[in-house]
Design a protein around this motif. Structure first.
Motif, PDB file in Angstrom:
ATOM      1  N   ALA A  93       0.834  -1.251   0.200  1.00 28.86           N
ATOM      2  CA  ALA A  93       0.136   0.051  -0.015  1.00 28.86           C
ATOM      3  C   ALA A  93       0.897   1.229  -0.062  1.00 28.86           C
ATOM      4  O   ALA A  93       0.349   2.228  -0.614  1.00 28.86           O
ATOM      5  CB  ALA A  93      -1.023  -0.047   1.220  1.00 28.86           C
ATOM      6  N   LEU A  94       1.947   1.253   0.842  1.00 25.10           N
ATOM      7  CA  LEU A  94       2.660   2.268   0.798  1.00 25.10           C
ATOM      8  C   LEU A  94       3.487   2.532  -0.371  1.00 25.10           C
ATOM      9  O   LEU A  94       3.653   3.690  -1.137  1.00 25.10           O
ATOM     10  CB  LEU A  94       4.100   2.426   1.841  1.00 25.10           C
ATOM     11  N   ARG A  95       4.021   1.522  -1.051  1.00 28.28           N
ATOM     12  CA  ARG A  95       4.884   1.540  -2.427  1.00 28.28           C
ATOM     13  C   ARG A  95       3.868   2.069  -3.552  1.00 28.28           C
ATOM     14  O   ARG A  95       3.985   3.002  -4.442  1.00 28.28           O
ATOM     15  CB  ARG A  95       5.238   0.290  -3.015  1.00 28.28           C
ATOM     16  N   GLY A  96       2.483   1.647  -3.524  1.00 28.56           N
ATOM     17  CA  GLY A  96       1.617   2.010  -4.507  1.00 28.56           C
ATOM     18  C   GLY A  96       1.054   3.488  -4.265  1.00 28.56           C
ATOM     19  O   GLY A  96       0.468   4.111  -5.251  1.00 28.56           O
ATOM     20  N   SER A  97       1.026   3.934  -3.129  1.00 33.32           N
ATOM     21  CA  SER A  97       0.858   5.406  -2.727  1.00 33.32           C
ATOM     22  C   SER A  97       1.909   6.351  -3.180  1.00 33.32           C
ATOM     23  O   SER A  97       1.796   7.308  -3.101  1.00 33.32           O
ATOM     24  CB  SER A  97       0.260   5.634  -1.180  1.00 33.32           C
ATOM     25  N   GLY A  98       3.153   5.726  -3.151  1.00 33.63           N
ATOM     26  CA  GLY A  98       4.403   6.525  -3.636  1.00 33.63           C
ATOM     27  C   GLY A  98       4.883   7.267  -2.045  1.00 33.63           C
ATOM     28  O   GLY A  98       5.559   8.103  -2.303  1.00 33.63           O
TER      29      GLY A  98
END
Length: 135
Positions: A93-98
């Motif tokens: 989720a953190l990677r996907g949110s940048g």
């Protein structure tokens, strides 16, 4: 009657990452979804044991008397109390949110005894070793 020690609630400690940082809303949402209490730690807590900062029962109250500059280390995320699948979902989720937090760690029986500054120093050294393998 036996005393029961209740485990600490899952927590995400963040260093050098504030609500004013652009990725804060996404970090807060991901932590909430994972059931983590999101807690900022600052320079005044640099000498406190990681276990104590996470609320782990039996952690030492002792702390080093030191004060770090807020930018002494890059932004860091220190996680306690997640299962491996929940950890994978949170990181995705953190990677996907940048959301960019260069230093990340999971609290272990060993590092929970370290002062926060020692964990941050170790994470920074590991990151530098990975980025500059021949140095």
């Amino acid at each position: 009657m036996k005393a029961r020690i209740h485990p600490a609630a899952p927590v995400a400690l963040v260093w050098n990452f504030t609500p004013e940082t652009s990725g804060w809303p996404a970090l807060a949402a991901a932590c909430k979804e994972a059931g983590l209490e999101l807690r900022q730690v600052g320079s005044a807590e640099a000498g406190v044991n990681v276990g104590r900062l996470c609320g782990i029962p039996g952690s030492s109250d002792a702390a080093l008397l030191l004060h770090l500059e807020p930018d002494a280390y890059p932004p860091a995320l220190i996680l306690y109390g997640l299962t491996e699948p929940a950890l994978d979902r949170l990181l995705a989720a953190l990677r996907g949110s940048g959301v960019h937090l260069p230093l990340k760690a999971v609290v272990t029986p060993t590092n929970q005894k370290w002062p926060l500054c020692e964990l941050l120093a170790e994470l920074t050294a590991e990151r530098q070793a990975l980025e500059n393998p021949g140095s």
